[in-house]
Each structure stands twice: as C-alpha cells, then as structure tokens.
Design a protein around this motif. Structure first.
Motif, PDB file in Angstrom:
ATOM      1  N   ASP A  34       0.788  -1.302   0.064  1.00 57.77           N
ATOM      2  CA  ASP A  34      -0.057  -0.015  -0.040  1.00 57.77           C
ATOM      3  C   ASP A  34       0.832   1.325  -0.056  1.00 57.77           C
ATOM      4  O   ASP A  34       0.547   2.230  -0.752  1.00 57.77           O
ATOM      5  CB  ASP A  34      -0.773   0.086   1.344  1.00 57.77           C
ATOM      6  CG  ASP A  34      -2.026  -1.043   1.024  1.00 57.77           C
ATOM      7  OD1 ASP A  34      -2.283  -1.352   0.109  1.00 57.77           O
ATOM      8  OD2 ASP A  34      -2.676  -1.386   2.325  1.00 57.77           O
ATOM      9  N   GLN A  35       2.070   1.351   1.004  1.00 59.71           N
ATOM     10  CA  GLN A  35       2.856   2.281   0.808  1.00 59.71           C
ATOM     11  C   GLN A  35       3.402   2.787  -0.354  1.00 59.71           C
ATOM     12  O   GLN A  35       3.851   4.018  -0.709  1.00 59.71           O
ATOM     13  CB  GLN A  35       3.832   2.330   1.877  1.00 59.71           C
ATOM     14  CG  GLN A  35       3.487   1.912   3.405  1.00 59.71           C
ATOM     15  CD  GLN A  35       2.434   3.122   3.947  1.00 59.71           C
ATOM     16  OE1 GLN A  35       2.920   4.104   3.850  1.00 59.71           O
ATOM     17  NE2 GLN A  35       1.424   2.803   4.463  1.00 59.71           N
ATOM     18  N   VAL A  36       3.718   1.683  -1.182  1.00 62.96           N
ATOM     19  CA  VAL A  36       4.360   2.146  -2.453  1.00 62.96           C
ATOM     20  C   VAL A  36       3.496   2.201  -3.740  1.00 62.96           C
ATOM     21  O   VAL A  36       4.024   2.273  -4.894  1.00 62.96           O
ATOM     22  CB  VAL A  36       5.518   1.152  -2.845  1.00 62.96           C
ATOM     23  CG1 VAL A  36       6.574   1.355  -1.563  1.00 62.96           C
ATOM     24  CG2 VAL A  36       5.091  -0.411  -2.838  1.00 62.96           C
ATOM     25  N   ASN A  37       2.248   1.917  -3.523  1.00 60.40           N
ATOM     26  CA  ASN A  37       1.163   1.953  -4.537  1.00 60.40           C
ATOM     27  C   ASN A  37       1.514   0.874  -5.493  1.00 60.40           C
ATOM     28  O   ASN A  37       1.700   1.229  -6.520  1.00 60.40           O
ATOM     29  CB  ASN A  37       1.072   3.506  -4.925  1.00 60.40           C
ATOM     30  CG  ASN A  37      -0.314   3.760  -5.563  1.00 60.40           C
ATOM     31  OD1 ASN A  37      -1.164   2.943  -5.500  1.00 60.40           O
ATOM     32  ND2 ASN A  37      -0.563   4.917  -6.263  1.00 60.40           N
ATOM     33  N   LEU A  38       1.607  -0.281  -5.274  1.00 60.28           N
ATOM     34  CA  LEU A  38       2.105  -1.331  -6.148  1.00 60.28           C
ATOM     35  C   LEU A  38       1.269  -1.491  -7.388  1.00 60.28           C
ATOM     36  O   LEU A  38       1.917  -1.666  -8.385  1.00 60.28           O
ATOM     37  CB  LEU A  38       1.908  -2.815  -5.232  1.00 60.28           C
ATOM     38  CG  LEU A  38       2.287  -3.954  -6.072  1.00 60.28           C
ATOM     39  CD1 LEU A  38       3.952  -4.080  -5.694  1.00 60.28           C
ATOM     40  CD2 LEU A  38       1.771  -5.231  -5.362  1.00 60.28           C
ATOM     41  N   GLU A  39      -0.069  -1.338  -7.339  1.00 59.12           N
ATOM     42  CA  GLU A  39      -0.896  -1.498  -8.549  1.00 59.12           C
ATOM     43  C   GLU A  39      -0.589  -0.523  -9.587  1.00 59.12           C
ATOM     44  O   GLU A  39      -0.886  -0.612 -10.669  1.00 59.12           O
ATOM     45  CB  GLU A  39      -2.266  -2.095  -8.168  1.00 59.12           C
ATOM     46  CG  GLU A  39      -2.983  -0.976  -7.383  1.00 59.12           C
ATOM     47  CD  GLU A  39      -2.736  -1.210  -5.875  1.00 59.12           C
ATOM     48  OE1 GLU A  39      -3.865  -1.056  -5.125  1.00 59.12           O
ATOM     49  OE2 GLU A  39      -1.777  -1.826  -5.522  1.00 59.12           O
ATOM     50  N   ASN A  40      -0.333   0.712  -8.992  1.00 57.40           N
ATOM     51  CA  ASN A  40      -0.152   1.712 -10.032  1.00 57.40           C
ATOM     52  C   ASN A  40       1.174   1.985 -10.479  1.00 57.40           C
ATOM     53  O   ASN A  40       1.543   2.961 -11.392  1.00 57.40           O
ATOM     54  CB  ASN A  40      -0.631   3.105  -9.315  1.00 57.40           C
ATOM     55  CG  ASN A  40      -2.329   3.184  -9.301  1.00 57.40           C
ATOM     56  OD1 ASN A  40      -2.651   2.514 -10.103  1.00 57.40           O
ATOM     57  ND2 ASN A  40      -2.750   3.662  -8.208  1.00 57.40           N
ATOM     58  N   ALA A  41       2.056   1.145 -10.258  1.00 58.30           N
ATOM     59  CA  ALA A  41       3.605   1.238 -10.992  1.00 58.30           C
ATOM     60  C   ALA A  41       3.477   0.823 -12.376  1.00 58.30           C
ATOM     61  O   ALA A  41       2.719   0.134 -12.587  1.00 58.30           O
ATOM     62  CB  ALA A  41       4.351   0.266 -10.092  1.00 58.30           C
ATOM     63  N   LYS A  42       4.134   1.374 -13.009  1.00 57.70           N
ATOM     64  CA  LYS A  42       4.340   0.963 -14.627  1.00 57.70           C
ATOM     65  C   LYS A  42       5.191  -0.208 -14.770  1.00 57.70           C
ATOM     66  O   LYS A  42       5.269  -0.888 -15.837  1.00 57.70           O
ATOM     67  CB  LYS A  42       4.875   2.017 -15.711  1.00 57.70           C
ATOM     68  CG  LYS A  42       6.322   2.673 -15.419  1.00 57.70           C
ATOM     69  CD  LYS A  42       6.544   3.764 -16.294  1.00 57.70           C
ATOM     70  CE  LYS A  42       7.802   4.416 -16.360  1.00 57.70           C
ATOM     71  NZ  LYS A  42       8.194   5.310 -17.242  1.00 57.70           N
ATOM     72  N   LEU A  43       6.234  -0.517 -13.859  1.00 57.60           N
ATOM     73  CA  LEU A  43       7.088  -1.394 -14.022  1.00 57.60           C
ATOM     74  C   LEU A  43       7.835  -1.861 -12.393  1.00 57.60           C
ATOM     75  O   LEU A  43       8.154  -1.051 -11.770  1.00 57.60           O
ATOM     76  CB  LEU A  43       8.497  -0.769 -14.868  1.00 57.60           C
ATOM     77  CG  LEU A  43       9.755  -2.046 -14.547  1.00 57.60           C
ATOM     78  CD1 LEU A  43       9.303  -3.333 -15.509  1.00 57.60           C
ATOM     79  CD2 LEU A  43      10.789  -1.271 -15.453  1.00 57.60           C
ATOM     80  N   ILE A  44       7.503  -3.299 -12.491  1.00 61.28           N
ATOM     81  CA  ILE A  44       8.118  -3.765 -11.227  1.00 61.28           C
ATOM     82  C   ILE A  44       9.195  -4.687 -11.312  1.00 61.28           C
ATOM     83  O   ILE A  44       9.169  -5.663 -12.029  1.00 61.28           O
ATOM     84  CB  ILE A  44       6.885  -4.413 -10.380  1.00 61.28           C
ATOM     85  CG1 ILE A  44       5.851  -3.493 -10.035  1.00 61.28           C
ATOM     86  CG2 ILE A  44       7.375  -5.110  -8.974  1.00 61.28           C
ATOM     87  CD1 ILE A  44       4.537  -4.245  -9.541  1.00 61.28           C
ATOM     88  N   ILE A  45      10.289  -4.444 -10.574  1.00 63.81           N
ATOM     89  CA  ILE A  45      11.445  -5.126 -10.867  1.00 63.81           C
ATOM     90  C   ILE A  45      11.817  -5.876  -9.544  1.00 63.81           C
ATOM     91  O   ILE A  45      12.053  -5.177  -8.487  1.00 63.81           O
ATOM     92  CB  ILE A  45      12.863  -4.456 -11.353  1.00 63.81           C
ATOM     93  CG1 ILE A  45      12.574  -3.709 -12.535  1.00 63.81           C
ATOM     94  CG2 ILE A  45      14.014  -5.426 -11.376  1.00 63.81           C
ATOM     95  CD1 ILE A  45      13.571  -2.659 -13.204  1.00 63.81           C
ATOM     96  N   SER A  46      11.906  -7.284  -9.307  1.00 65.09           N
ATOM     97  CA  SER A  46      12.111  -7.965  -8.177  1.00 65.09           C
ATOM     98  C   SER A  46      13.474  -8.801  -8.160  1.00 65.09           C
ATOM     99  O   SER A  46      13.274  -9.528  -9.008  1.00 65.09           O
ATOM    100  CB  SER A  46      11.057  -8.781  -7.812  1.00 65.09           C
ATOM    101  OG  SER A  46      11.224  -9.816  -6.719  1.00 65.09           O
ATOM    102  N   THR A  47      14.353  -8.419  -7.408  1.00 65.33           N
ATOM    103  CA  THR A  47      15.643  -9.070  -7.462  1.00 65.33           C
ATOM    104  C   THR A  47      15.817  -9.934  -5.988  1.00 65.33           C
ATOM    105  O   THR A  47      16.804 -10.244  -5.690  1.00 65.33           O
ATOM    106  CB  THR A  47      16.884  -8.137  -7.461  1.00 65.33           C
ATOM    107  OG1 THR A  47      16.941  -7.149  -6.363  1.00 65.33           O
ATOM    108  CG2 THR A  47      16.752  -7.160  -8.850  1.00 65.33           C
ATOM    109  N   MET A  48      14.595 -10.127  -5.507  1.00 66.76           N
ATOM    110  CA  MET A  48      14.693 -10.897  -4.356  1.00 66.76           C
ATOM    111  C   MET A  48      15.334 -12.218  -4.492  1.00 66.76           C
ATOM    112  O   MET A  48      14.668 -13.058  -5.292  1.00 66.76           O
ATOM    113  CB  MET A  48      13.286 -10.943  -3.575  1.00 66.76           C
ATOM    114  CG  MET A  48      12.607  -9.824  -3.113  1.00 66.76           C
ATOM    115  SD  MET A  48      11.465  -9.840  -2.134  1.00 66.76           S
ATOM    116  CE  MET A  48      10.151 -10.341  -3.679  1.00 66.76           C
TER     117      MET A  48
END
Length: 549
Positions: free
Chosen positions: A472-486
């Motif tokens: 919620d804090q990072v407004n996940l669904e309204n991002a245009k690109l999500i990069i996960s290096t986990m």
C-alpha cells in the motif's frame, strides 16, 4: 482455569467472526462488529468473561499496541510537508467541533464534566478507519488523501496531549481541572512529560538507529524487541514512579521509533498482533456497557451523531475553502472526519476508569461511535456519487476560486518504477532507470541499504515487499514497472500473486521483471504471469562458455 480462558476466548472470537462477516457484507469497518459482539455478550449475561480478569489484561495489551501503532505512524515530516493546510484544518476542526459540541451538550442538560468528555470525544476522527478506506479506494496518494493524513496526524498529536493530562490524573477528581490548582497541576504534568519526551528523544537519536539496523535483518528479533519495548515502556510509564497511564506509555513507545529506518517493517510485523488484541479490547469494552434506560439517550445520541456526520464535514469544508482549495478537494477531505475514532473510546473509557464520567456517558459515546462510523463509512465509499449530487450547493464554499490549487499538480505515486531489492543485482538497474528519467521507488529488506539510498536522495523504504501494508505504501498496482531481485523463490511467488490479485480488475497492469535461480523457478514465475524472468547464473555463464569455446 486454563480451559476456562481457552473457551472464553474461543467463544467470543467465533461470535465476533460471525458478526464480522455480516458487517463486512454491509461494507462496514470491523470495529463495529467487535463492539456489537461485546454488547451481545453483555446482554446475554455472560459474566464469566470478567471473572478472572484475563480478558481485561489482553484488552489492555490491545489498547497499548493500538496506541503504539498510532505513535509509530505519527510522521512529523508529513505534517511539515503539508504545513499550513494540515495544521489549520486539524486545529480548526478540533476547536470548532469541541466548542459547538460542548454548547450542544450543555443545552441538552449534561453536566460540565460530562460535556467536556463527550465534546472531546466528538473532535477526533479515526485514522485507522479513514486510512484503510482511502487505501481501498486507491486515494491515499491523491491531494485530498495526503491532506487528510496530515490533519489526522495533527489530531493524533492533540490526542496525546489530552491523554497526558488524563493519564497523569490517576486518583484525582475531575474537579481539579476547574480548581485554582488546575494550572499548577497541568504545569507539573507537562514538566514530567517533557522529561520523559527528552529521554525518549535521546534514545531515538543516539541508541535506536544503530540498534534497530542490526535487528532489522531478523524478523523474530525485530518483532520481540518491538513488543518488549511497547509493553515494557507502557508498564514503566504507568508505574507509580512516572504516574501516567498505559495508553500514554504505548503512544510514547511508538513515537520514539517513528523516525527509525525500520518503522515500516515494525508496523507490518506488529499489525497482526495488534489486530488480535484490539478485537479483545473492543469486545470487553462493549460487554461492559450498560444501556439501561436506553430510550433516554437515543435523542442525544442522534443529535450528536448528526452533528458529527454533517457538522464536522461543514467545518472542514469551510476551513479548506477559506484556505483556497476547490470544493471537490474540500468535500472529499471533509467526509473523512464524519465519525469519532478509537481515541474517542479510549478517552471515554479512561475517564470512566478514573471515575470522572458514569457508565451511561460511556454508553452514549459508544452509541455515537457506532452511528457515525457506520454512516461515515458509506460517505467515504460513495463520496464521488455524493459529490455529483451536491456539487451545485458546494460551490458556495469556493471562497477563493480554488487559488490554492492553481498550477498545483498532485504528486501522486503513479506510473513509477518499483525496484524491490537494491543491494547487489538491483543496484545495477538504478543508473539505467535514472537515465530514462523514471520516477523510482526502492524497497529493500536491509535497513542499511534503504538508509544509504535515502541519504543519497532516492525514495526508499525498508520493508518486506510481500507484506500488504508495504505494498500500500508504494502503491504497487499503479506502478508501470516492477523489478524484483529478491533471491527467495517463495517471496517472489507471494509478490507475483499479490500483483495478480491487486491488478485483476485494472485495464492496465504493470510490467514485471523477476529474478529466478533456476529453470524450474523461471517456468513457475512465467505461469504466475510475470512478463520477464532473469536467471543471473545462466546469464553469467554464457560469456564464460563463449570464452572457453
């Protein structure tokens, strides 16, 4: 004895769960379900719930953790950023609501002390309920959403001052507030509070930063420290040595950690435990209420509820209109104050425990709370439809033709790039993302990494990206690109599932790039809907193979 406690907790939770299902179907906050559960238990004469005091002890833990979380999220930086509008709207609404509410109560024939307590209860709006509803509407990052958070934080700060006064009056009659000794009494309390605050400030600046950074790498250590600090400090504050209440102690414990690098992570870890214990608090709270002669209190409860539901929004609209905001922004912000808060219940319960107000007054505050929380929830959910209906009448509040918003753009966190994990592989993406002038938000589980990026001028938070609160804090669904290096496969699966669930009703979903350690993980992530999967070991091996060939 152990089995009695087990069956008590089980029975009240089963009943609370059933009522919560009904309440959620009606689109109401769960707090109503918990109070109704307590009312039903009390009406059924289930006296065993109070016999050994075990549930009361759990309820005290719940209210302590609730106020710990409120203090933890009291971010003075947000108030400073919003500045004038947050301060003037927050304080203005408190002053006008208190003054008008007090006048109404006196005209209804209530005593001076009862009028003071109830009018104070009317002034606070529920940060928890409002933030939850705005998050569900995806409006937290909007202009009116940020203004709401600002003046709700101002309300929380004022509530702390009131709790300090009440929390330090243990064993004192309410008449002390009106005696010649009242000023000396208040000065003594604030002097004592100042010493405590200075000590906590020193800890928050000199001790906690390094200590919490070390703990932040372990979920278990961070959780146990947070609970030990919250409950331990509350116990110390409530001891005869200091002389305040548990509520004040919980609030101050959260305030001391509010500016730490891992406060998002602490909030995410403690939230579930807080929710469990606060269920017990409101159930026990509701079970103690006495609605004998309820008909005598219906009319005052309805009058006060209408004042909160209609009068509070009008006060906020008037203040924001005078500051130069457009009627649309003012209206959306105003409907968020049309309920009383958990602070109202805490203040009323504390006053009742100190013997300042009767059980009947406590019941009145609860009735107003149920009416206003129920009504305001619908007002917030359907605020756009309400605005369309009322728009012709709301133009009267456009005192300055929206001058405050001329040329003002809402810096909403939207169409941004979300980089999750920025220490090793993730750090290689940053320069390229910056070269393309992307709005970048970084999330990293390591507090050292997050702090270094914040110091370098980036937008970054420390937290677990699989936690819904962080999302919620990072407004996940309204991002245009999500990069996960986990590196953890289960974490990536959980994140991919969250993205899928949060964006299934959206026309446009973010592009996703995830990291996998082997072919099995790559295949599974593609099946989960990830757009691109990188395998660092495979990519690193290709140049070596070509060199050897």
């Amino acid at each position: 004895m152990e089995y009695d406690l087990f069956y008590q907790i089980t029975s009240v939770l089963v009943l609370a769960g059933l009522i919560s299902l009904l309440v959620s179907y009606l689109k109401q906050p769960s707090i109503i379900a918990f109070i109704l559960t307590g009312l039903i238990i009390g009406a059924m004469g289930y006296g065993g719930i109070h016999q050994n005091g075990s549930l009361e002890a759990l309820a005290q833990i719940g209210i302590t953790l609730l106020l710990f979380m409120v203090g933890l999220e009291l971010d003075f930086k947000r108030i400073r950023q919003l500045g004038k509008v947050a301060l003037l709207t927050g304080l203005g609404q408190i002053i006008f609501t208190f003054g008008i509410g007090y006048l109404i109560l006196v005209l209804l024939g209530f005593s001076t002390v009862a009028s003071l307590y109830v009018s104070i209860a009317l002034t606070f709006s529920s940060t928890i309920i409002v933030v939850k509803l705005l998050a569900e509407k995806k409006d937290l990052q909007s202009l009116y959403g940020r203004i709401c958070v600002g003046f709700l934080l101002v309300q929380d700060f004022v509530a702390l001052i009131i709790l300090l006064l009440l929390g330090g009056s243990s064993g004192s009659s309410a008449d002390i507030f009106f005696s010649l000794q009242g000023w000396q009494y208040a000065i003594a309390i604030f002097a004592k509070a100042l010493i405590v605050l200075l000590g906590l400030y020193w800890l928050s600046k000199k001790v906690f930063p390094g200590f919490l950074n070390r703990l932040g790498k372990s979920d278990e250590l961070l959780l146990i420290f947070s609970l030990a600090w919250a409950l331990g400090l509350a116990a110390l504050i409530a001891s005869p040595i200091v002389g305040f209440s548990l509520e004040v102690g919980g609030f101050l414990a959260g305030l001391a950690l509010a500016n730490s690098n891992v406060h998002y992570e602490i909030s995410a870890r403690v939230r579930s435990l807080r929710d469990f214990f606060i269920i017990i608090f409101f159930i026990v709270f509701g079970s103690k209420l006495i609605f004998a002669g309820i008909t005598a209190w219906i009319i005052p409860a309805v009058i006060l509820s209408l004042f909160v539901l209609i009068g509070n929004p009008l006060i906020v609209m008037f203040i924001m209109g005078a500051l130069g905001y457009k009627p649309r922004t003012s209206f959306f912000a105003s409907v968020t104050v049309a309920q009383i808060s958990e602070f109202s219940f805490v203040v009323a319960a504390l006053g009742n425990r100190l013997g300042h107000i009767s059980d009947e007054i406590l019941g009145l505050v609860t009735m107003v709370g149920i009416f206003t929380i129920a009504g305001s929830s619908y007002m917030i959910i359907y605020s756009r439809q309400l605005y369309e209906k009322l728009e012709p009448f709301l133009k009267w509040f456009d005192f300055k033709k929206g001058s405050k918003e001329n040329g003002l753009t809402e810096e909403e966190l939207k169409n941004h790039v979300l980089l999750i994990g920025a220490n090793r592989l993730g750090s290689r993406f940053i320069n390229e993302l910056e070269n393309k002038k992307n709005k970048l938000m970084i999330v990293d589980f390591d507090p050292h990494v997050a702090k270094n990026f914040i110091l370098a001028g980036y937008s970054a938070i420390c937290g677990d990206a699989t936690d819904s609160y962080i999302q919620d804090q990072v407004n996940l669904e309204n991002a245009k690109l999500i990069i996960s290096t986990m590196p953890n496969f289960e974490d990536n699966l959980a994140l991919a599932s969250s993205i899928k669930n949060r964006t299934k009703i959206l026309k446009k979903r973010p592009k996703t790039i995830f990291v996998a350690q082997n072919d099995f993980e790559s295949k599974y992530l593609y099946e989960m809907g990830v757009d691109y999967v990188l395998s660092p070991h495979f990519l690193g091996g290709l140049p070596l193979c070509r060199t050897l060939a």
